[in-house]
Scaffold this active site. Structure first.
Site, PDB file in Angstrom:
ATOM      1  N   HIS A  91       3.400  47.098  57.970  1.00 53.02           N
ATOM      2  CA  HIS A  91       3.099  48.501  57.693  1.00 53.02           C
ATOM      3  C   HIS A  91       1.708  48.868  58.206  1.00 53.02           C
ATOM      4  O   HIS A  91       0.764  48.148  57.970  1.00 53.02           O
ATOM      5  CB  HIS A  91       3.208  48.693  56.177  1.00 53.02           C
ATOM      6  CG  HIS A  91       2.796  50.035  55.691  1.00 53.02           C
ATOM      7  ND1 HIS A  91       3.150  51.195  56.333  1.00 53.02           N
ATOM      8  CD2 HIS A  91       2.072  50.410  54.603  1.00 53.02           C
ATOM      9  CE1 HIS A  91       2.652  52.216  55.655  1.00 53.02           C
ATOM     10  NE2 HIS A  91       1.991  51.763  54.609  1.00 53.02           N
ATOM     11  N   VAL A 103       0.171  57.800  43.701  1.00 55.50           N
ATOM     12  CA  VAL A 103       1.498  57.507  44.266  1.00 55.50           C
ATOM     13  C   VAL A 103       2.536  57.437  43.144  1.00 55.50           C
ATOM     14  O   VAL A 103       3.589  58.072  43.207  1.00 55.50           O
ATOM     15  CB  VAL A 103       1.494  56.190  45.088  1.00 55.50           C
ATOM     16  CG1 VAL A 103       2.894  55.897  45.623  1.00 55.50           C
ATOM     17  CG2 VAL A 103       0.504  56.265  46.244  1.00 55.50           C
ATOM     18  N   ARG A 134       5.746  59.697  59.664  1.00 57.63           N
ATOM     19  CA  ARG A 134       4.528  60.217  60.309  1.00 57.63           C
ATOM     20  C   ARG A 134       4.779  60.436  61.803  1.00 57.63           C
ATOM     21  O   ARG A 134       4.443  61.482  62.357  1.00 57.63           O
ATOM     22  CB  ARG A 134       3.369  59.237  60.094  1.00 57.63           C
ATOM     23  CG  ARG A 134       2.830  59.295  58.677  1.00 57.63           C
ATOM     24  CD  ARG A 134       1.698  58.329  58.433  1.00 57.63           C
ATOM     25  NE  ARG A 134       1.098  58.580  57.115  1.00 57.63           N
ATOM     26  CZ  ARG A 134       0.571  57.647  56.344  1.00 57.63           C
ATOM     27  NH1 ARG A 134       0.536  56.386  56.747  1.00 57.63           N
ATOM     28  NH2 ARG A 134       0.053  57.949  55.168  1.00 57.63           N
ATOM     29  N   THR A 182       2.289  48.809  46.567  1.00 57.59           N
ATOM     30  CA  THR A 182       0.880  48.376  46.591  1.00 57.59           C
ATOM     31  C   THR A 182       0.548  47.655  47.906  1.00 57.59           C
ATOM     32  O   THR A 182       1.306  46.803  48.361  1.00 57.59           O
ATOM     33  CB  THR A 182       0.618  47.417  45.401  1.00 57.59           C
ATOM     34  OG1 THR A 182       1.002  48.075  44.204  1.00 57.59           O
ATOM     35  CG2 THR A 182      -0.847  47.017  45.327  1.00 57.59           C
ATOM     36  N   ASN A 183      -0.601  48.000  48.462  1.00 56.92           N
ATOM     37  CA  ASN A 183      -1.046  47.379  49.716  1.00 56.92           C
ATOM     38  C   ASN A 183      -1.896  46.131  49.465  1.00 56.92           C
ATOM     39  O   ASN A 183      -2.514  46.032  48.415  1.00 56.92           O
ATOM     40  CB  ASN A 183      -1.866  48.398  50.518  1.00 56.92           C
ATOM     41  CG  ASN A 183      -0.953  49.275  51.360  1.00 56.92           C
ATOM     42  OD1 ASN A 183      -0.040  48.781  52.000  1.00 56.92           O
ATOM     43  ND2 ASN A 183      -1.208  50.573  51.338  1.00 56.92           N
TER      44      ASN A 183
HETATM   45  N1  APR Z   1      -1.030  47.325  35.643  1.00 50.69           N
HETATM   46  C1  APR Z   1      -0.645  48.616  35.749  1.00 50.69           C
HETATM   47  N2  APR Z   1      -1.333  49.552  36.416  1.00 50.69           N
HETATM   48  C2  APR Z   1      -2.481  49.161  36.980  1.00 50.69           C
HETATM   49  C3  APR Z   1      -2.944  47.835  36.919  1.00 50.69           C
HETATM   50  C4  APR Z   1      -2.169  46.900  36.209  1.00 50.69           C
HETATM   51  N3  APR Z   1      -2.544  45.632  36.091  1.00 50.69           N
HETATM   52  N4  APR Z   1      -4.121  47.766  37.581  1.00 50.69           N
HETATM   53  C5  APR Z   1      -4.373  48.997  38.063  1.00 50.69           C
HETATM   54  N5  APR Z   1      -3.379  49.848  37.701  1.00 50.69           N
HETATM   55  C6  APR Z   1      -3.235  51.273  37.950  1.00 50.69           C
HETATM   56  C7  APR Z   1      -4.550  52.018  37.915  1.00 50.69           C
HETATM   57  O1  APR Z   1      -4.982  52.241  36.568  1.00 50.69           O
HETATM   58  C8  APR Z   1      -4.185  53.325  38.643  1.00 50.69           C
HETATM   59  O2  APR Z   1      -3.785  54.338  37.747  1.00 50.69           O
HETATM   60  O3  APR Z   1      -2.741  51.520  39.249  1.00 50.69           O
HETATM   61  C9  APR Z   1      -3.008  52.905  39.537  1.00 50.69           C
HETATM   62  C10 APR Z   1      -3.278  53.074  41.022  1.00 50.69           C
HETATM   63  O4  APR Z   1      -3.412  54.424  41.256  1.00 50.69           O
HETATM   64  P1  APR Z   1      -4.430  55.061  42.313  1.00 50.69           P
HETATM   65  O5  APR Z   1      -5.759  54.426  42.160  1.00 50.69           O
HETATM   66  O6  APR Z   1      -4.309  56.546  42.207  1.00 50.69           O
HETATM   67  O7  APR Z   1      -3.859  54.562  43.713  1.00 50.69           O
HETATM   68  P2  APR Z   1      -2.625  55.187  44.542  1.00 50.69           P
HETATM   69  O8  APR Z   1      -3.125  56.179  45.502  1.00 50.69           O
HETATM   70  O9  APR Z   1      -1.546  55.576  43.588  1.00 50.69           O
HETATM   71  O10 APR Z   1      -2.170  53.905  45.366  1.00 50.69           O
HETATM   72  C11 APR Z   1      -1.563  52.802  44.749  1.00 50.69           C
HETATM   73  O11 APR Z   1      -0.200  52.281  46.628  1.00 50.69           O
HETATM   74  O12 APR Z   1      -0.096  53.162  48.758  1.00 50.69           O
HETATM   75  C12 APR Z   1      -0.603  52.124  47.964  1.00 50.69           C
HETATM   76  O13 APR Z   1      -2.670  51.506  49.058  1.00 50.69           O
HETATM   77  C13 APR Z   1      -2.118  52.117  47.931  1.00 50.69           C
HETATM   78  O14 APR Z   1      -2.272  49.956  46.922  1.00 50.69           O
HETATM   79  C14 APR Z   1      -2.375  51.343  46.678  1.00 50.69           C
HETATM   80  C15 APR Z   1      -1.199  51.763  45.776  1.00 50.69           C
END
Ligand code: APR
Length: 308
Positions: A175, A13, A151, A119-120
C-alpha cells in the site's frame, strides 16, 4: 438479526467507517477505543442521526472488549499516527504492540470474525493480525489497494474530464509508495488509458497516487486521510456482508500465488461471506513482476525487523 461489525479505534478512520455502516443500515456497530468517553460520545451522536437517515442500525461506544463479542467483522484502525519528534520506527513498534494486543483480545472473544486491518503499515499489520489470531488467512485481510486504485481513478477522471464511475484501475503490491499500478488494465469504459493519454502523463498521475497519502498529510498538518480510507473499507464490508463476491484489490496472504510465499500483499481477490474466497492471478509482464517483487521485499524486511 443484523450482522455485527466492531470497529477497534474510534479515531478519524474508525468513526467515519462507523458512520458509513450505520447510515447505510447494513449492520449494527460497536465502536471501541481505549480513550474513555470518546467512543461513547461519537456513538451517541451517530445513534441520534439514525432517525434522520431512516436507519435501524444500532451503535454502541465502549472501552470494554466484551461488548465486541461474537462480531461478524472486526475492523482494526487502532494505532498511532506520527507526531512531532517520532520516527517511523517508533510508530512501527508502537503500532505493532497495539495491533498485537487488539488481535489477542479479538481472537478470544470473536473467534469466527473476519478481520480487516487498516492500521499502517497495513501490509505488515495484516500479517501480524493473521499470526496473532491464528485465524484462517481467508478471514484476515488488509485495506489498501482499493484506496490506491480510487485515488488513481479520481486523478484519471479529472485528467480525462469524465465521470470517475467510468474509470477502472488495478493496483497490486504494498500500500502506498510501493504500489504496482497495472496501466494496461486501467481503462476508461474498457478502453486502456494507455491509448488515451501519453505515457508521461499516466506516469505523473501514478506518482501522485503513490504520494496520495502524503499529499493529504501535508495539507492537514496533523493527522492523515480518512474519508477515502473509510469508504474503501466500507466497500469491503459490503462485499463480505452481502456475499457480493466483488473483485477488489486487498492485502491477502500469498501462498505461492504470483510466485510469492508466506507474505501479505495487495492483490485482486474475490471477497464474499467467507472472506478472501479466491486470489485472482494476473499474468504480469517482466517489468511488473520486478516491481511486485521489490514491493514484497520492502514488506518482508519490516516483517523480519519485527520478528513477526
Ligand atoms: N486499542 C484501541 N484503540 C486504540 C489503541 C488501542 N490499544 N491505541 C490507540 N487507539 C486509538 C486512539 O485512541 C485513536 O482514537 O486509535 C485511534 C486512532 O485514531 P486517529 O489517531 O484519528 O488515527 P486515524 O486517522 O483514524 O488512523 C488510524 O489508520 O489509515 C491508518 O495510518 C492510519 O494507522 C493509522 C490508522
Amino acid at each position: 438479526m443484523k450482522k455485527k461489525v466492531s470497529i477497534i479505534g474510534a479515531g478519524n478512520v474508525g468513526a467515519t467507517i462507523a458512520q458509513l455502516v450505520v447510515q447505510s443500515g447494513i449492520a449494527d456497530v460497536v465502536l471501541f477505543d481505549i480513550v474513555e468517553g470518546m467512543p461513547q460520545g461519537k456513538a451517541l451522536d451517530l445513534a441520534e442521526a439514525c432517525p434522520l437517515w431512516n436507519s435501524s442500525s444500532t451503535i454502541h461506544g465502549t472501552n470494554t472488549y466484551s461488548d465486541t463479542a461474537n462480531s461478524d467483522i472486526v475492523i482494526i484502525t487502532a494505532g498511532l499516527t506520527r507526531k512531532l519528534g517520532m520516527s517511523r520506527g517508533d510508530l512501527l513498534h508502537a503500532n505493532t504492540d497495539i495491533v498485537r494486543g487488539v488481535c489477542t483480545e479479538i481472537a478470544k472473544i470473536s473467534p469466527n470474525a473476519i478481520i480487516i486491518v487498516v492500521t499502517n503499515p497495513m501490509d505488515v499489520m495484516a500479517q501480524l493480525a493473521w499470526k496473532t489470531t491464528e485465524f484462517s488467512c481467508k478471514r484476515v485481510m488488509g485495506m489498501g489497494g482499493i484506496l490506491d486504485a480510487s485515488r488513481l481513478k479520481a486523478f484519471l477522471s479529472w485528467e480525462l474530464k469524465v465521470s470517475p464511475e467510468d474509470v477502472e484501475a488495478l493496483v497490486l503490491g504494498g500500500h502506498g509508495d510501493d504500489m504496482v499500478p497495472l496501466s494496461r488494465f486501467t481503462v476508461l469504459k474498457g478502453i486502456p488509458v494507455t491509448e488515451l493519454l501519453p505515457k508521461r502523463k499516466i506516469e505523473s498521475l501514478i506518482e501522485r497516487t503513490r504520494n496520495g497519502g502524503a499529499e493529504i498529510v501535508a495539507f492537514l498538518k496533523s493527522g492523515s486521510a480518512y474519508y477515502a480510507p473509510a469508504a474503501s473499507t466500507f466497500q469491503m464490508i459490503k462485499s463480505i456482508l452481502f456475499d457480493e463476491k466483488r473483485i477488489l484489490p486487498c492485502a491477502a496472504y500469498l501462498n505461492g500465488e504470483y510466485g510469492i510465499k508466506d507474505i501479505y500483499m495487495g492483490v485482486p481477490v474475490i471477497l464474499g461471506k467467507e472472506g478472501v474466497e479466491k486470489i485472482v492471478e494476473v499474468k504480469l509482464t517482466k517489468e511488473e513482476k520486478t516491481q511486485f517483487r521489490k514491493s514484497c521485499g520492502t514488506v518482508r524486511k519490516l516483517i523480519k525487523k519485527l520478528s513477526i
